[in-house]
Scaffold this motif. Sequence first.
Motif, PDB file in Angstrom:
ATOM      1  N   HIS A   1      43.579  45.336  32.572  1.00  0.00           N
ATOM      2  CA  HIS A   1      43.138  46.022  33.594  1.00  0.00           C
ATOM      3  C   HIS A   1      43.448  47.255  33.992  1.00  0.00           C
ATOM      4  O   HIS A   1      42.772  48.316  34.060  1.00  0.00           O
ATOM      5  N   ALA A   2      45.044  47.599  33.950  1.00  0.00           N
ATOM      6  CA  ALA A   2      45.646  48.987  33.886  1.00  0.00           C
ATOM      7  C   ALA A   2      44.688  49.759  32.790  1.00  0.00           C
ATOM      8  O   ALA A   2      45.038  50.762  33.485  1.00  0.00           O
ATOM      9  N   VAL A   3      45.415  49.270  31.315  1.00  0.00           N
ATOM     10  CA  VAL A   3      44.848  50.002  30.885  1.00  0.00           C
ATOM     11  C   VAL A   3      43.047  51.285  30.981  1.00  0.00           C
ATOM     12  O   VAL A   3      43.199  52.183  30.543  1.00  0.00           O
ATOM     13  N   TYR A   4      42.089  50.172  31.307  1.00  0.00           N
ATOM     14  CA  TYR A   4      40.978  50.070  31.776  1.00  0.00           C
ATOM     15  C   TYR A   4      41.011  51.018  33.043  1.00  0.00           C
ATOM     16  O   TYR A   4      39.805  51.811  33.925  1.00  0.00           O
ATOM     17  N   GLY A   5      41.953  50.990  34.164  1.00  0.00           N
ATOM     18  CA  GLY A   5      42.316  51.502  35.517  1.00  0.00           C
ATOM     19  C   GLY A   5      40.732  50.877  36.588  1.00  0.00           C
ATOM     20  O   GLY A   5      39.986  51.652  36.905  1.00  0.00           O
ATOM     21  N   ASP A   6      40.882  49.700  36.341  1.00  0.00           N
ATOM     22  CA  ASP A   6      39.831  49.352  36.750  1.00  0.00           C
ATOM     23  C   ASP A   6      40.113  48.393  38.163  1.00  0.00           C
ATOM     24  O   ASP A   6      41.238  48.467  39.011  1.00  0.00           O
ATOM     25  N   VAL A   7      38.790  48.588  39.140  1.00  0.00           N
ATOM     26  CA  VAL A   7      39.155  48.409  40.194  1.00  0.00           C
ATOM     27  C   VAL A   7      37.791  46.871  40.610  1.00  0.00           C
ATOM     28  O   VAL A   7      36.902  47.110  40.216  1.00  0.00           O
ATOM     29  N   PRO A   8      38.595  47.171  41.746  1.00  0.00           N
ATOM     30  CA  PRO A   8      37.459  45.275  41.924  1.00  0.00           C
ATOM     31  C   PRO A   8      36.033  46.103  42.484  1.00  0.00           C
ATOM     32  O   PRO A   8      35.987  47.303  43.012  1.00  0.00           O
ATOM     33  N   LEU A   9      35.302  45.114  42.075  1.00  0.00           N
ATOM     34  CA  LEU A   9      33.283  46.064  42.261  1.00  0.00           C
ATOM     35  C   LEU A   9      33.235  44.967  43.385  1.00  0.00           C
ATOM     36  O   LEU A   9      33.505  43.502  42.865  1.00  0.00           O
ATOM     37  N   ARG A  10      32.253  44.973  43.959  1.00  0.00           N
ATOM     38  CA  ARG A  10      31.821  44.221  44.467  1.00  0.00           C
ATOM     39  C   ARG A  10      30.297  43.706  43.711  1.00  0.00           C
ATOM     40  O   ARG A  10      30.035  42.909  44.628  1.00  0.00           O
ATOM     41  N   ASP A  11      30.089  44.014  42.672  1.00  0.00           N
ATOM     42  CA  ASP A  11      28.458  43.778  42.484  1.00  0.00           C
ATOM     43  C   ASP A  11      28.943  41.969  40.956  1.00  0.00           C
ATOM     44  O   ASP A  11      30.156  42.879  40.936  1.00  0.00           O
ATOM     45  N   PRO A  12      29.073  41.532  41.388  1.00  0.00           N
ATOM     46  CA  PRO A  12      29.564  40.268  41.008  1.00  0.00           C
ATOM     47  C   PRO A  12      29.296  40.932  39.388  1.00  0.00           C
ATOM     48  O   PRO A  12      30.215  40.404  38.255  1.00  0.00           O
ATOM     49  N   HIS A  13      28.059  40.733  38.757  1.00  0.00           N
ATOM     50  CA  HIS A  13      27.699  41.441  37.439  1.00  0.00           C
ATOM     51  C   HIS A  13      28.839  42.466  36.779  1.00  0.00           C
ATOM     52  O   HIS A  13      28.915  42.163  35.826  1.00  0.00           O
ATOM     53  N   HIS A  14      28.909  43.057  37.688  1.00  0.00           N
ATOM     54  CA  HIS A  14      30.201  44.125  36.825  1.00  0.00           C
ATOM     55  C   HIS A  14      31.126  44.024  36.915  1.00  0.00           C
ATOM     56  O   HIS A  14      32.212  43.761  36.038  1.00  0.00           O
ATOM     57  N   ALA A  15      31.957  42.933  38.027  1.00  0.00           N
ATOM     58  CA  ALA A  15      32.867  42.413  37.866  1.00  0.00           C
ATOM     59  C   ALA A  15      33.402  41.450  37.161  1.00  0.00           C
ATOM     60  O   ALA A  15      34.497  41.244  36.151  1.00  0.00           O
ATOM     61  N   GLU A  16      32.509  41.163  36.746  1.00  0.00           N
ATOM     62  CA  GLU A  16      32.677  40.069  35.601  1.00  0.00           C
ATOM     63  C   GLU A  16      32.329  40.217  33.963  1.00  0.00           C
ATOM     64  O   GLU A  16      33.194  40.137  33.725  1.00  0.00           O
ATOM     65  N   ARG A  17      31.739  41.418  34.034  1.00  0.00           N
ATOM     66  CA  ARG A  17      31.945  42.228  32.916  1.00  0.00           C
ATOM     67  C   ARG A  17      33.640  43.183  32.174  1.00  0.00           C
ATOM     68  O   ARG A  17      33.782  42.905  31.465  1.00  0.00           O
ATOM     69  N   GLN A  18      34.124  43.263  34.246  1.00  0.00           N
ATOM     70  CA  GLN A  18      35.323  44.036  34.098  1.00  0.00           C
ATOM     71  C   GLN A  18      36.239  43.123  33.188  1.00  0.00           C
ATOM     72  O   GLN A  18      37.640  43.003  32.765  1.00  0.00           O
ATOM     73  N   GLU A  19      35.952  41.453  34.097  1.00  0.00           N
ATOM     74  CA  GLU A  19      37.671  39.995  33.743  1.00  0.00           C
ATOM     75  C   GLU A  19      36.712  39.543  32.114  1.00  0.00           C
ATOM     76  O   GLU A  19      37.989  40.009  31.508  1.00  0.00           O
ATOM     77  N   VAL A  20      35.822  39.766  31.601  1.00  0.00           N
ATOM     78  CA  VAL A  20      34.977  40.059  30.305  1.00  0.00           C
ATOM     79  C   VAL A  20      36.155  40.529  29.377  1.00  0.00           C
ATOM     80  O   VAL A  20      36.423  40.348  28.084  1.00  0.00           O
ATOM     81  N   ARG A  21      36.600  41.958  28.925  1.00  0.00           N
ATOM     82  CA  ARG A  21      36.414  42.938  29.059  1.00  0.00           C
ATOM     83  C   ARG A  21      38.217  42.874  28.903  1.00  0.00           C
ATOM     84  O   ARG A  21      38.351  42.838  27.737  1.00  0.00           O
ATOM     85  N   ALA A  22      38.953  42.325  29.933  1.00  0.00           N
ATOM     86  CA  ALA A  22      40.436  41.900  30.422  1.00  0.00           C
ATOM     87  C   ALA A  22      40.498  41.079  29.584  1.00  0.00           C
ATOM     88  O   ALA A  22      41.071  40.746  27.962  1.00  0.00           O
ATOM     89  N   ASP A  23      39.513  40.109  28.935  1.00  0.00           N
ATOM     90  CA  ASP A  23      39.868  38.876  28.492  1.00  0.00           C
ATOM     91  C   ASP A  23      40.147  39.251  26.628  1.00  0.00           C
ATOM     92  O   ASP A  23      40.643  38.679  26.245  1.00  0.00           O
ATOM     93  N   GLU A  24      39.087  40.012  26.350  1.00  0.00           N
ATOM     94  CA  GLU A  24      38.920  40.611  24.659  1.00  0.00           C
ATOM     95  C   GLU A  24      40.245  41.012  25.180  1.00  0.00           C
ATOM     96  O   GLU A  24      40.602  41.308  23.233  1.00  0.00           O
ATOM     97  N   TRP A  25      40.518  41.805  25.680  1.00  0.00           N
ATOM     98  CA  TRP A  25      41.343  42.672  25.411  1.00  0.00           C
ATOM     99  C   TRP A  25      43.254  41.901  24.614  1.00  0.00           C
ATOM    100  O   TRP A  25      43.010  42.394  23.356  1.00  0.00           O
ATOM    101  N   ALA A  26      43.175  41.665  25.708  1.00  0.00           N
ATOM    102  CA  ALA A  26      43.996  40.696  25.857  1.00  0.00           C
ATOM    103  C   ALA A  26      44.135  39.572  24.408  1.00  0.00           C
ATOM    104  O   ALA A  26      45.059  39.773  23.967  1.00  0.00           O
TER     105      ALA A  26
END
Length: 149
Positions: free
Chosen positions: A65-90
């Motif tokens: 999340h830090a690497v990508y500069g993620d911020v909380p998102l209200r849209d659940p679809h985009h928020a889930e995409r951030q979480e998926v990306r963070a898990d895949e990067w990890a």
Amino acid sequence: MTAEGITVTDDELLDTLDLLGVSLSITDLPPDRDGEYEHGLRIVRLRPGMARRLHRSVLAHECAHAVYGDVPLRDPHHAERQEVRADEWAARMLVPVDDYARAESIHDGHVDAMALELDVTVDLIRAFQRTLQHPRVLRMPDIPTGASR
């Protein structure tokens, strides 16, 4: 730091946070959270007392999340995409491809046993499997050099 054959250590994750100007705090969090990244304050918070494989998995996830500069998102679809990306990067940082293949063979694809073998959470094993099934380039933002750790 390549995830193809080398496991990234906790120290390397901490160095990455340091290079990004992000601090780490071990502190109590709500019961439903093991970790969080707050971009505005440039801080990763982790719950104290986690088992080693959970700690390193959560640290890598929050580092993403830090690497990508993620911020909380209200849209659940985009928020889930951030979480998926963070898990895949990890997963790509913590699980070398050769080690994954060996664990998959030894444990006949049993995800729980593979997670124990590879010292990560089941969620990260599933994330790693997604990256194998649907390869895509994970955009790697520039990380400044010259950490002072």
